[in-house]
Design a protein around this motif. Structure first.
Motif, PDB file in Angstrom:
ATOM      1  N   THR A  37      31.407  11.161  23.227  1.00  0.00           N
ATOM      2  CA  THR A  37      30.692  11.661  22.037  1.00  0.00           C
ATOM      3  C   THR A  37      29.445  10.824  21.721  1.00  0.00           C
ATOM      4  O   THR A  37      28.922  10.913  20.613  1.00  0.00           O
ATOM      5  N   THR A  38      28.997  10.021  22.639  1.00  0.00           N
ATOM      6  CA  THR A  38      27.777   9.197  22.540  1.00  0.00           C
ATOM      7  C   THR A  38      27.911   8.034  21.559  1.00  0.00           C
ATOM      8  O   THR A  38      26.927   7.361  21.269  1.00  0.00           O
ATOM      9  N   LEU A  39      29.120   7.791  21.054  1.00  0.00           N
ATOM     10  CA  LEU A  39      29.277   6.719  20.073  1.00  0.00           C
ATOM     11  C   LEU A  39      29.450   5.358  20.729  1.00  0.00           C
ATOM     12  O   LEU A  39      29.409   4.331  20.049  1.00  0.00           O
TER      13      LEU A  39
ATOM     14  N   ARG B 206      24.633  15.599  21.415  1.00  0.00           N
ATOM     15  CA  ARG B 206      25.109  15.619  20.020  1.00  0.00           C
ATOM     16  C   ARG B 206      24.998  17.005  19.399  1.00  0.00           C
ATOM     17  O   ARG B 206      25.749  17.348  18.496  1.00  0.00           O
TER      18      ARG B 206
ATOM     19  N   ILE C 151      28.211  19.033  20.341  1.00  0.00           N
ATOM     20  CA  ILE C 151      29.573  18.576  20.020  1.00  0.00           C
ATOM     21  C   ILE C 151      29.818  18.451  18.523  1.00  0.00           C
ATOM     22  O   ILE C 151      28.909  18.221  17.741  1.00  0.00           O
TER      23      ILE C 151
ATOM     24  N   VAL D 289      32.581  16.267  16.015  1.00  0.00           N
ATOM     25  CA  VAL D 289      33.458  15.098  16.155  1.00  0.00           C
ATOM     26  C   VAL D 289      34.236  14.849  14.869  1.00  0.00           C
ATOM     27  O   VAL D 289      33.657  14.755  13.793  1.00  0.00           O
TER      28      VAL D 289
ATOM     29  N   LEU E  95      36.920  11.974  13.999  1.00  0.00           N
ATOM     30  CA  LEU E  95      37.577  10.796  14.561  1.00  0.00           C
ATOM     31  C   LEU E  95      38.850  10.442  13.795  1.00  0.00           C
ATOM     32  O   LEU E  95      39.162  11.057  12.779  1.00  0.00           O
TER      33      LEU E  95
ATOM     34  N   GLY F  76      36.063  10.328   8.597  1.00  0.00           N
ATOM     35  CA  GLY F  76      34.807   9.664   8.230  1.00  0.00           C
ATOM     36  C   GLY F  76      34.071  10.431   7.154  1.00  0.00           C
ATOM     37  O   GLY F  76      33.314  11.355   7.446  1.00  0.00           O
TER      38      GLY F  76
ATOM     39  N   GLN G  92      25.565  17.450   6.022  1.00  0.00           N
ATOM     40  CA  GLN G  92      25.804  17.512   7.469  1.00  0.00           C
ATOM     41  C   GLN G  92      25.018  18.676   8.078  1.00  0.00           C
ATOM     42  O   GLN G  92      24.396  18.534   9.136  1.00  0.00           O
TER      43      GLN G  92
ATOM     44  N   PHE H  53      21.761  18.745  10.850  1.00  0.00           N
ATOM     45  CA  PHE H  53      21.699  19.545  12.074  1.00  0.00           C
ATOM     46  C   PHE H  53      20.536  20.532  12.029  1.00  0.00           C
ATOM     47  O   PHE H  53      20.494  21.480  12.804  1.00  0.00           O
TER      48      PHE H  53
ATOM     49  N   LYS I 257      30.199   9.164  11.915  1.00  0.00           N
ATOM     50  CA  LYS I 257      29.924  10.590  11.721  1.00  0.00           C
ATOM     51  C   LYS I 257      28.411  10.836  11.760  1.00  0.00           C
ATOM     52  O   LYS I 257      27.938  11.771  12.387  1.00  0.00           O
TER      53      LYS I 257
ATOM     54  N   ARG J 170      26.197   8.840  13.153  1.00  0.00           N
ATOM     55  CA  ARG J 170      25.694   8.510  14.492  1.00  0.00           C
ATOM     56  C   ARG J 170      25.939   9.639  15.485  1.00  0.00           C
ATOM     57  O   ARG J 170      25.218   9.770  16.469  1.00  0.00           O
ATOM     58  N   ALA J 171      26.984  10.434  15.224  1.00  0.00           N
ATOM     59  CA  ALA J 171      27.290  11.540  16.142  1.00  0.00           C
ATOM     60  C   ALA J 171      26.407  12.758  15.877  1.00  0.00           C
ATOM     61  O   ALA J 171      26.491  13.741  16.608  1.00  0.00           O
ATOM     62  N   ALA J 172      25.590  12.700  14.839  1.00  0.00           N
ATOM     63  CA  ALA J 172      24.679  13.815  14.539  1.00  0.00           C
ATOM     64  C   ALA J 172      23.352  13.592  15.280  1.00  0.00           C
ATOM     65  O   ALA J 172      22.962  12.447  15.526  1.00  0.00           O
TER      66      ALA J 172
END
Lengths: 264, 272
Positions: free
Chosen positions: A54-56, A79, A82, A84, A86, A90, A104, A108, B111, B113-115
Motif C-alpha cells: 500500500t506504499t506505506l 494510491r 487502492i 486501505v 489498517l 485510522g 477523504q 482524492f 491514512k 499517507r495512503a492518499a
C-alpha cells in the motif's frame, strides 16, 4: 491482468547484529475480483507485507504491482487504485464522521459538492447517518471500524486492503463487516484481507495464503488446503482451517490447566 | 448495512484529477483550523504565557529604562521593546507537532499517507493552520498592547508585516517540531525537544539592544538567527520600516523555512 502481483518481496530492518528480516521473499498473485486472505501468527509479516503493497513502507527487495502499477516506481498512481483500512482504525477523533469522509473524498480530487454527496452515500451505506455529525471520539469500536471502511471506499478503489478489519469487534459487528466486505467484492472490488480469525478466512476468502516467519508456507483455496491436509495425514475426519493453520505453522494445541493454548 | 449503489458519477470520482500541492495543503489546513477551534484550551497558553512574561519583564525592568531617558525606546515605553519577544514566544509553542504525534500514534497519519496527495502537503497543511492561529493570537496581543499605550511606529501596514513575520516564524518553529515528531513518533520526545529550541528565544537581545549586551551574550545573540527576527519585529514597533532589519529578519525566516521543508519532505518520503 492480476489485481496484485508481488515477486520476491523482502523487508529488512537494521544492520549487522540488529538486522531483522520481517518479510523474506513473498510471491503473490491475486486475481481481479477475488477476496484473498492473508493469514499468519503475530509477527509473521502480514502487516509488513500490506504496508509495502500500500506504499506505506519501502520495499527492501523485490517488486509489487497493484492494479498493474508498480508501487515503488509510481506510488501516487498506485494510491489512486487502492483503499486501505489498517489494523488501527485510522481516524481523526476530533472530526465528525461526515467531515472525515468529505475530507477523504476531497483529497482524492473530488469537488466539494461531489465529496459531500459521496460522504452522505457512504454514511448511509455503513449505517452511520444518524451519528454522521457527531465527533468520532464518541463512536463505539464497531462504528469506528465501519467509518474507517467507508473512508477506504470514497474513491471506489480497484483493490481494497483490510488489515485485521474485525479485530476487537463483537460478534454482531464482525458479521456486519463480513457482509459489507462481500457486497464490496460483488461490485468488482478485489479484497486483500489479513486476519488472525480462521473462521473469518473460511467464511470470506476465495483463496488464501499462510505466512510464517516472513515466508509463505501454504497457498490455495480453503477447501484445497483442507483436502491436502486430509490426504497427507490420512485422517478420517475432515480437517478445519485451524488444523491447516496449526499444521502449516508447526504449532500444536495443548490443554493446560483447563485452557487451550497454542504452542510451538 | 445497506447495499452499495454506484451512482452515475462513478467515473468522475475514480478519475478525479489530483489536487496539487496548494489545494491539498489548504484542505488539510482547513481541517487543522477546525481542530484548533474545537480545542480552544490549547490556544490559551500560547497567549497567556507570553503576556505573563511581558507583564513580569516590564514590571521588573521598566523603572530601569524610563522612556524619557532611554534612547533605544524611541519615545515609547519599555513594554514596546518587550512586545516582540512575547510575540515570538507565542509563535514558538509548536502545538502542530503534538497533534501530528497523536495522528501518528492513532493511525490517521498512515491514512493520509495512503492518499494520492503531495507529500509536502502533509507537512504544509498543519503549518498553514499554525500561520492563521498565530496571526489571530498576535492580533489579540498587539490589540492589548495598543490599549496600554504601545504604538506601532510603522502604522497599519507595518502591523500587517509584523503579523506575517511572526506567523511565518510560527510555521518554521512548528515545522522543525514536526520533524522531531516524525523522527521520534513520541509525544514525550517531541515535547522534550521543544526545550532544546526554547533557549534560542532567550539568547537574543531580549532586554536591551545587542550593542548593550555583555560580550559573550552579544556573540551568542549575533550567532542566533532568532535575534534577526526579533530585531525586525522591534524595528516595526519602535522605529518604522527599516529595510536592513526587515531584510535580515525575512531572510532568516526564508532560509529556515526552505531548510525545514526540504528536511520534512525527505523525512516523509523515507517514512516507514
Amino acid at each position: 491482468m492480476s489485481a496484485i502481483t508481488a515477486t520476491g518481496l523482502q523487508k529488512t530492518y537494521g544492520d549487522g547484529d540488529k538486522r531483522v528480516e520481517a518479510v523474506r521473499g513473498v510471491d503473490l498473485d491475486v486475481e481481479r475480483g477475488e477476496i484473498f486472505g492473508f493469514l499468519g501468527p503475530n509477527g509473521a509479516g502480514k502487516s509488513t507485507t500490506v504496508r509495502m503493497l500500500t506504499t506505506l513502507m519501502t520495499i527492501t527487495a523485490g517488486r509489487a504491482l497493484v492494479g498493474g502499477i508498480d508501487v515503488t516506481a509510481d506510488p501516487h498512481g498506485a494510491r489512486r487504485k487502492i483503499g486501505v483500512a489498517l489494523q488501527e482504525a485510522g481516524l481523526d477523533l476530533r472530526q465528525t464522521g461526515r467531515e472525515i469522509l468529505t475530507l477523504q473524498a476531497r483529497l482524492f480530487g473530488m469537488n466539494p459538492a461531489t465529496a459531500k454527496g459521496r460522504a452522505a452515500e457512504l454514511l448511509e451505506l455503513v449505517e452511520l447517518d444518524d451519528a454522521a455529525d457527531r465527533r468520532v471520539k464518541g463512536y463505539s469500536g464497531g462504528m469506528k471500524r465501519r467509518l474507517d471502511l467507508a473512508s477506504a471506499l470514497v474513491h471506489e478503489p480497484d483493490v481494497l486492503f483490510l488489515d485485521e478489519p474485525t479485530t476487537g469487534l463483537d460478534p454482531a459487528s464482525r458479521i456486519t463487516v463480513w457482509d459489507e466486505v462481500r457486497r464490496i467484492n460483488q461490485l468488482g472490488t478485489t479484497v486483500f484481507l489479513t486476519t488472525q480469525y480462521l473462521e473469518e478466512a473460511d467464511q470470506l476468502c476465495n483463496r488464501l495464503a499462510i505466512i510464517d516467519d516472513g515466508r509463505i508456507i501454504r497457498e490455495g483455496t480453503p477447501s484445497s488446503l483442507k483436502r491436502e491436509l486430509r490426504d497427507r495425514t490420512g485422517s478420517d475426519a475432515d480437517p478445519t482451517l485451524d488444523d491447516v493453520f496449526l499444521d502449516a505453522t508447526g504449532r500444536t494445541r495443548e490443554k493446560l490447566a483447563g485452557e487451550v493454548k497454542e504452542v510451538r | 448495512m445497506t447495499a452499495i449503489a454506484r451512482s452515475d458519477d462513478t467515473v468522475s470520482r475514480r478519475d478525479a484529477p489530483a489536487n496539487g500541492l496548494v489545494k491539498d495543503s489548504m484542505i488539510l489546513g482547513g481541517r487543522a483550523v477546525r481542530e484548533a477551534l474545537r480545542t480552544p484550551d490549547s490556544l490559551l497558553p500560547t497567549m497567556f504565557i507570553p503576556l505573563f512574561f511581558l507583564v513580569v519583564n516590564v514590571g521588573q525592568a521598566a523603572r530601569i529604562f524610563p522612556s524619557s531617558d532611554t534612547p533605544f525606546l524611541e519615545g515609547q515605553s519599555y513594554g514596546a521593546f518587550q512586545l516582540p519577544a512575547s510575540l515570538l514566544l507565542s509563535a514558538s509553542f509548536g502545538a502542530a507537532a503534538l497533534y501530528l504525534v497523536e495522528e501518528i500514534e492513532g493511525g490517521y497519519f498512515d491514512k493520509l499517507r495512503a492518499a494520492p496527495i503531495s507529500r509536502m502537503a502533509l507537512v504544509l497543511g498543519r503549518l498553514y493552520a499554525e500561520f492563521l492561529k498565530t496571526a489571530v493570537v498576535a492580533t489579540v496581543m498587539v490589540g492589548l498592547a495598543l490599549a496600554f499605550g504601545i504604538r506601532i511606529a510603522s502604522g497599519v501596514a507595518g502591523f500587517v508585516v509584523l503579523l506575517v513575520l511572526v506567523s511565518a516564524w510560527a510555521m518554521v518553529f512548528s515545522g522543525f517540531m514536526q520533524l522531531i515528531a516524525l523522527k521520534s513518533r513520541s509525544a514525550a520526545a517531541t515535547q522534550g525537544a521543544s526545550m532544546v529550541f526554547f533557549p534560542l528565544l532567550f539568547l537574543t537581545p531580549n532586554f536591551v539592544p545587542r550593542d548593550q549586551l555583555t560580550r559573550p551574550m552579544e556573540i551568542a545573540a549575533t550567532i542566533n538567527p532568532v535575534t534577526y527576527v526579533m530585531e525586525a519585529c522591534r524595528s516595526l514597533i519602535l522605529h518604522g520600516f527599516d529595510g536592513a532589519a526587515l531584510g535580515k529578519g525575512f531572510a532568516v525566516v526564508a532560509v529556515a523555512m526552505a531548510l525545514m521543508l526540504t528536511l520534512s519532505v525527505r523525512m516523509v518520503n523515507g517514512y516507514d
